[in-house]
Write a protein that holds these residues in place. Structure first.
Motif, short mmCIF file in Angstrom:
data_model
loop_
_atom_site.label_atom_id
_atom_site.label_comp_id
_atom_site.label_asym_id
_atom_site.label_seq_id
_atom_site.Cartn_x
_atom_site.Cartn_y
_atom_site.Cartn_z
N ASP A 1 0.83 -1.21 0.00
CA ASP A 1 0.00 0.00 0.00
C ASP A 1 0.86 1.26 0.00
O ASP A 1 0.41 2.32 -0.42
CB ASP A 1 -0.91 0.01 1.24
N ASP A 2 2.08 1.14 0.48
CA ASP A 2 3.02 2.26 0.55
C ASP A 2 3.35 2.77 -0.85
O ASP A 2 3.60 1.98 -1.77
CB ASP A 2 4.29 1.78 1.26
N LYS A 3 3.39 4.09 -1.01
CA LYS A 3 3.64 4.67 -2.33
C LYS A 3 4.87 5.57 -2.35
O LYS A 3 5.14 6.22 -3.37
CB LYS A 3 2.42 5.50 -2.78
N ILE A 4 5.62 5.65 -1.25
CA ILE A 4 6.74 6.59 -1.20
C ILE A 4 8.06 5.83 -1.20
O ILE A 4 8.12 4.62 -0.97
CB ILE A 4 6.67 7.51 0.03
N SER A 5 9.16 6.57 -1.43
CA SER A 5 10.50 6.01 -1.39
C SER A 5 11.15 6.38 -0.06
O SER A 5 10.62 7.18 0.72
CB SER A 5 11.35 6.59 -2.53
N GLY A 6 12.34 5.82 0.19
CA GLY A 6 13.06 6.16 1.40
C GLY A 6 13.43 7.63 1.45
O GLY A 6 13.38 8.27 2.51
N GLY A 7 13.79 8.18 0.30
CA GLY A 7 14.13 9.61 0.24
C GLY A 7 12.93 10.49 0.56
O GLY A 7 13.06 11.51 1.25
N GLU A 8 11.77 10.11 0.06
CA GLU A 8 10.56 10.88 0.35
C GLU A 8 10.18 10.77 1.83
O GLU A 8 9.66 11.72 2.42
CB GLU A 8 9.41 10.38 -0.52
N SER A 9 10.49 9.63 2.45
CA SER A 9 10.22 9.45 3.87
C SER A 9 11.02 10.45 4.70
O SER A 9 10.52 10.98 5.71
CB SER A 9 10.58 8.02 4.29
N VAL A 10 12.26 10.74 4.29
CA VAL A 10 13.10 11.73 4.99
C VAL A 10 12.44 13.10 4.96
O VAL A 10 12.36 13.80 5.97
CB VAL A 10 14.50 11.78 4.35
N ILE A 11 11.96 13.49 3.79
CA ILE A 11 11.32 14.82 3.64
C ILE A 11 10.05 14.89 4.47
O ILE A 11 9.78 15.91 5.15
CB ILE A 11 11.01 15.08 2.14
N LEU A 12 9.26 13.82 4.45
CA LEU A 12 8.01 13.81 5.22
C LEU A 12 8.28 13.88 6.72
O LEU A 12 7.52 14.52 7.46
CB LEU A 12 7.21 12.55 4.89
N TYR A 13 9.37 13.26 7.16
CA TYR A 13 9.68 13.30 8.59
C TYR A 13 10.08 14.72 9.02
O TYR A 13 9.74 15.16 10.12
CB TYR A 13 10.80 12.31 8.93
N GLU A 14 10.81 15.42 8.16
CA GLU A 14 11.15 16.82 8.46
C GLU A 14 9.88 17.65 8.64
O GLU A 14 9.79 18.49 9.55
CB GLU A 14 12.01 17.40 7.33
N GLN A 15 8.89 17.41 7.79
CA GLN A 15 7.62 18.13 7.90
C GLN A 15 6.88 17.71 9.17
O GLN A 15 6.29 18.54 9.87
CB GLN A 15 6.75 17.85 6.66
N TYR A 16 6.95 16.41 9.48
CA TYR A 16 6.27 15.90 10.66
C TYR A 16 6.79 16.53 11.94
O TYR A 16 6.02 16.86 12.85
CB TYR A 16 6.44 14.37 10.72
N MET A 17 8.10 16.72 12.04
CA MET A 17 8.69 17.29 13.25
C MET A 17 8.30 18.76 13.44
O MET A 17 8.47 19.31 14.52
CB MET A 17 10.21 17.15 13.21
N GLN A 18 7.74 19.37 12.41
CA GLN A 18 7.29 20.76 12.52
C GLN A 18 5.84 20.85 13.01
O GLN A 18 5.49 21.77 13.75
CB GLN A 18 7.41 21.47 11.17
N ASN A 19 5.02 19.85 12.62
CA ASN A 19 3.59 19.97 12.97
C ASN A 19 2.99 18.70 13.59
O ASN A 19 1.84 18.72 14.04
CB ASN A 19 2.77 20.35 11.72
N HIS A 20 3.74 17.59 13.63
CA HIS A 20 3.27 16.32 14.19
C HIS A 20 1.91 15.90 13.62
O HIS A 20 1.06 15.37 14.34
CB HIS A 20 3.20 16.39 15.72
N ALA A 21 1.76 16.11 12.34
CA ALA A 21 0.51 15.72 11.68
C ALA A 21 0.40 14.19 11.64
O ALA A 21 1.33 13.50 11.22
CB ALA A 21 0.46 16.29 10.26
#
Length: 329
Positions: free
Chosen positions: A153-173
Motif C-alpha cells: 500500500d506504501d507509495k513513497i521512497s526512502g528519500g521521500e520518507s526523509v522529507i516527510l519526517y522533516e515536515q512531521y517534526m514541525q507539525n506532528h501531523a
C-alpha cells in the motif's frame, strides 16, 4: 518514542532448502528509517521488526516522535534483536546494522546483537543472475519480478520518507506519521514475502560465502586452501576456551577462545583433481544426513573437484558436525 504493534495474518515461510539452515530458529525481519545516509550527521527515526513466533505474526515499530528519542529506539531495538537467532534484511549488512552501530556508539551503547544476518540483497547480488536481467536490485524491483507488487500500500521512497519526517517534526501531523510508518511496515512484510526468491539463487553457495548458524556456532568464513578446509566464526552463548590438536583418531584442529571466537581446520586428501576428507570418521556411524548427496562416496566427502567447490555437501556436513563438538566441551 512511540511503539506501534500490528498483529498480522501471514503464513510462515518454509521450503526444503531454507529449512536446512533455518528450521526451528527464531528470527526478525529488520529495517530502519533514518534522516539520511550518513550516520555521522543523520539519525535513526524508526526501527521496524516483523516477528513470527508462538505469539503469532506481528510488526513492532519504534518511532521517534520527539527529537531526543533516538537513544531509546536503539536500546529497545537491541533488546529485541538479542532475543532472536537471526535477522532478515535487505542490504542490512552494509546499511542498517552499520548505521545502528555508529549511532549507538554516539551514546556509549554497544550495538552488537549476536545474531546471523540473512541479507537477501547480498544473496541475490552475489549468487544469482538477476542483476543481469533486472534493471536494478532495489527491493521494490524484486517485488515486481516476484509478482508481489500488489501487496504494498506504501507509495513513497526512502528519500521521500526523509522529507516527510522533516515536515512531521514541525507539525506532528498524524497523516504524515501514518505515511512514514506505512513505508517501513510494508518494507518489512514485503521483505518476508520475498524469501521465495532464494529459489532463483545458488543458495548453498550464498550460505558458504556468507556463513550460517550451526548449533551454538555462527560461521562467518569457510575456505579451502593448502589442502585444508578452514571454518571460523564465533560462539554464541557461554563461550569457552579450548584447543584440540590433530591426532590419528581425530585429525582436525579446533581452537575456541573465551572471547567467543572459533576456528576449525579439517585436512584434505587429494587425488585425480579432487580434495576430500573422511566425513564418516568425524560424524560417527550416522551418515544419514549426508550420504544421499552425490559428492559423498563411501563416507568420504569430496569438498572440491577440479576447482569446483561442493558448497551444499560442505554446509550439510558443518550443520551436523559442529553441534557434535558441543558435547565434547
Amino acid at each position: 518514542m512511540k511503539t506501534i504493534t500490528d498483529c498480522l495474518q501471514l503464513s510462515a515461510y518454509t521450503s526444503r532448502i531454507f529449512d536446512m539452515y533455518f528450521k526451528d530458529r527464531s528470527f526478525s525481519v529488520f529495517d530502519i528509517e533514518t534522516t539520511g545516509l550518513s550516520p555521522s550527521r543523520c539519525k535513526v527515526i524508526l526501527s521496524g521488526m516483523l516477528l513470527h513466533d508462538r505469539q503469532g505474526c506481528r510488526v513492532i515499530q519504534h518511532f521517534a516522535d520527539q527529537p531526543d528519542d533516538e537513544r531509546q529506539i536503539i536500546e529497545q531495538t537491541m533488546n529485541q534483536l538479542e532475543k532472536v537467532d537471526y535477522i532478515i534484511t535487505y542490504n542490512g549488512k552494509h546499511f542498517d546494522i552499520p548505521f545502528m552501530e555508529a549511532r549507538a556508539k554516539k551514546y556509549g551503547i554497544s550495538f552488537d546483537p549476536k545474531v546471523y544476518n540473512l541479507d537477501l540483497f547480498l544473496v541475490v547480488q552475489s549468487c544469482s543472475d538477476l542483476r543481469e536481467t533486472l534493471p536494478n536490485l532495489k527491493q521494490k524491483t524484486l517485488e515486481i519480478f516476484m509478482g508481489l507488487s500488489d501487496g504494498r500500500d506504501d507509495k513513497i521512497s526512502g528519500g521521500e520518507s526523509v522529507i516527510l519526517y522533516e515536515q512531521y517534526m514541525q507539525n506532528h501531523a498524524f497523516a504524515l506519521e501514518k505515511t512514514i510508518l506505512l513505508h517501513n511496515h510494508d518494507d518489512l512484510i514485503q521483505l518476508y514475502r520475498l524469501l521465495p526468491v532464494i529459489a532463483k539463487t545458488d543458495f548453498h553457495k550464498a550460505m558458504y560465502k556468507r556463513g550460517f548458524l550451526s548449533g551454538n556456532f555462527l560461521i562467518k568464513r569457510i575456505s579451502i586452501g593448502g589442502k585444508m578446509l578452514t571454518v571460523s566464526g564465533r560462539q554464541l552463548e557461554n563461550p569457552v576456551s579450548y584447543i584440540s590438536f590433530p591426532t590419528e583418531d581425530n585429525p582436525v584442529y579446533l581452537n575456541l577462545d573465551a572471547a567467543g571466537g572459533f576456528e576449525l581446520s579439517v585436512p584434505l586428501s587429494g587425488r585425480a583433481g579432487a580434495l576430500y576428507f573422511d566425513a564418516a570418521a568425524l560424524l560417527g556411524k550416522d551418515l544419514s544426513a549426508i550420504e544421499k548427496y552425490p559428492s559423498v562416496v563411501n563416507g568420504y566427502l569430496i569438498a572440491e573437484n577440479r576447482g569446483t567447490v561442493n558448497h551444499m555437501e560442505i554446509n550439510r556436513f558443518l550443520l551436523e558436525y559442529l553441534p557434535k563438538l558441543e558435547n565434547l566441551l
